[in-house]
Design a protein around this motif. Structure first.
Motif, PDB file in Angstrom:
ATOM      1  N   UNK A 294      13.533   0.278  -0.531  1.00  0.00           N
ATOM      2  CA  UNK A 294      13.673   0.724   0.802  1.00  0.00           C
ATOM      3  C   UNK A 294      13.085   1.922   1.575  1.00  0.00           C
ATOM      4  N   UNK A 295      12.889   3.152   0.678  1.00  0.00           N
ATOM      5  CA  UNK A 295      11.864   4.154   0.971  1.00  0.00           C
ATOM      6  C   UNK A 295       9.814   3.212   1.461  1.00  0.00           C
ATOM      7  N   UNK A 296       9.715   2.060   0.119  1.00  0.00           N
ATOM      8  CA  UNK A 296       8.320   2.046  -0.042  1.00  0.00           C
ATOM      9  C   UNK A 296       7.881   0.932   1.145  1.00  0.00           C
ATOM     10  N   UNK A 297       8.866   0.484   1.022  1.00  0.00           N
ATOM     11  CA  UNK A 297       8.322  -0.676   2.750  1.00  0.00           C
ATOM     12  C   UNK A 297       9.347   0.608   4.121  1.00  0.00           C
ATOM     13  N   UNK A 298      10.109   0.566   4.090  1.00  0.00           N
ATOM     14  CA  UNK A 298      10.641   1.314   5.508  1.00  0.00           C
ATOM     15  C   UNK A 298      10.336   2.837   5.563  1.00  0.00           C
ATOM     16  N   UNK A 299       9.931   3.487   4.736  1.00  0.00           N
ATOM     17  CA  UNK A 299       8.755   4.974   4.577  1.00  0.00           C
ATOM     18  C   UNK A 299       7.789   4.487   4.688  1.00  0.00           C
TER      19      UNK A 299
ATOM     20  N   UNK B 123       7.196  -5.578 -16.912  1.00  0.00           N
ATOM     21  CA  UNK B 123       6.330  -4.077 -16.665  1.00  0.00           C
ATOM     22  C   UNK B 123       5.900  -3.125 -17.894  1.00  0.00           C
ATOM     23  N   UNK B 124       4.802  -2.926 -17.991  1.00  0.00           N
ATOM     24  CA  UNK B 124       4.477  -2.184 -19.167  1.00  0.00           C
ATOM     25  C   UNK B 124       5.360  -0.595 -19.007  1.00  0.00           C
ATOM     26  N   UNK B 125       5.520   0.023 -19.951  1.00  0.00           N
ATOM     27  CA  UNK B 125       6.292   0.788 -19.864  1.00  0.00           C
ATOM     28  C   UNK B 125       5.965   2.246 -20.778  1.00  0.00           C
TER      29      UNK B 125
ATOM     30  N   UNK C  65       6.508  -1.802  -7.585  1.00  0.00           N
ATOM     31  CA  UNK C  65       6.273  -1.521  -9.163  1.00  0.00           C
ATOM     32  C   UNK C  65       5.335  -2.035  -9.646  1.00  0.00           C
ATOM     33  N   UNK C  66       4.249  -2.493  -8.265  1.00  0.00           N
ATOM     34  CA  UNK C  66       2.932  -3.264  -9.212  1.00  0.00           C
ATOM     35  C   UNK C  66       2.342  -2.478 -10.033  1.00  0.00           C
ATOM     36  N   UNK C  67       1.768  -1.056  -9.669  1.00  0.00           N
ATOM     37  CA  UNK C  67       1.323   0.151 -10.193  1.00  0.00           C
ATOM     38  C   UNK C  67       1.727   0.960 -10.974  1.00  0.00           C
ATOM     39  N   UNK C  68       1.043   1.495 -12.191  1.00  0.00           N
ATOM     40  CA  UNK C  68       1.413   3.149 -12.624  1.00  0.00           C
ATOM     41  C   UNK C  68       1.319   4.313 -12.334  1.00  0.00           C
ATOM     42  N   UNK C  69       0.737   3.610 -10.799  1.00  0.00           N
ATOM     43  CA  UNK C  69       1.104   5.020  -9.943  1.00  0.00           C
ATOM     44  C   UNK C  69       2.175   5.031  -9.211  1.00  0.00           C
ATOM     45  N   UNK C  70       2.617   3.674  -8.546  1.00  0.00           N
ATOM     46  CA  UNK C  70       4.057   3.415  -7.937  1.00  0.00           C
ATOM     47  C   UNK C  70       5.166   3.467  -9.224  1.00  0.00           C
TER      48      UNK C  70
ATOM     49  N   UNK D  30       8.573   6.088  -8.776  1.00  0.00           N
ATOM     50  CA  UNK D  30      10.085   5.633  -8.990  1.00  0.00           C
ATOM     51  C   UNK D  30      10.131   6.763  -9.737  1.00  0.00           C
ATOM     52  N   UNK D  31       9.557   6.964 -11.537  1.00  0.00           N
ATOM     53  CA  UNK D  31      10.265   7.438 -12.202  1.00  0.00           C
ATOM     54  C   UNK D  31      10.573   8.790 -11.956  1.00  0.00           C
TER      55      UNK D  31
END
Length: 112
Positions: free
Chosen positions: A15-20, A57-59, A94-99, A103-104
């Motif tokens: 929600x924060x990713x899009x709304x904020x 997703x790569x970890x 969740x598309x990039x390592x930075x994102x 999240x983590x």
């Protein structure tokens, strides 16, 4: 519990990713509401059944023990573009390592 916290923090991040606007994205997506339901938690040594996996997703950027969490994301949104694929929309946070690091570190490691 940890599962409830994981569900709540993952939904909040989406929600924060899009709304904020954690990450700048075209204004075609707005008023996102998300719910996350965990269906399984496993450590790598157990046999894992993967069902309905949309994207892996790569970890590799993570440190420490791995944990596999199987969950379903329910989300709603308003879009000015009827042709945007919902799978694309849900993968963007969740598309990039930075994102994934945001999240983590700012959501999953945050305690209620």
């Amino acid at each position: 519990s940890d599962v409830k916290l994981y569900q709540a923090q993952t939904a909040q991040y989406i929600e924060d990713y899009y709304n904020n606007r954690i990450h700048h994205f075209e204004a075609a997506i707005a008023h996102v509401q998300a719910t996350v339901e965990v269906s399984d938690v496993a450590i790598p040594s157990r046999k894992i059944h993967k069902k309905n996996m949309i994207k892996k997703f790569s970890v590799e950027e993570c440190e420490g023990d791995s944990l596999y969490v199987t969950f379903t994301i329910f989300f709603s949104y308003i879009s000015s573009d009827a042709y945007i694929d919902p799978e694309y929309i849900i993968s963007l946070p969740f598309d990039t390592a930075a994102l994934r690091e945001i999240y983590m570190n700012k959501y999953l490691k945050k305690r209620g």
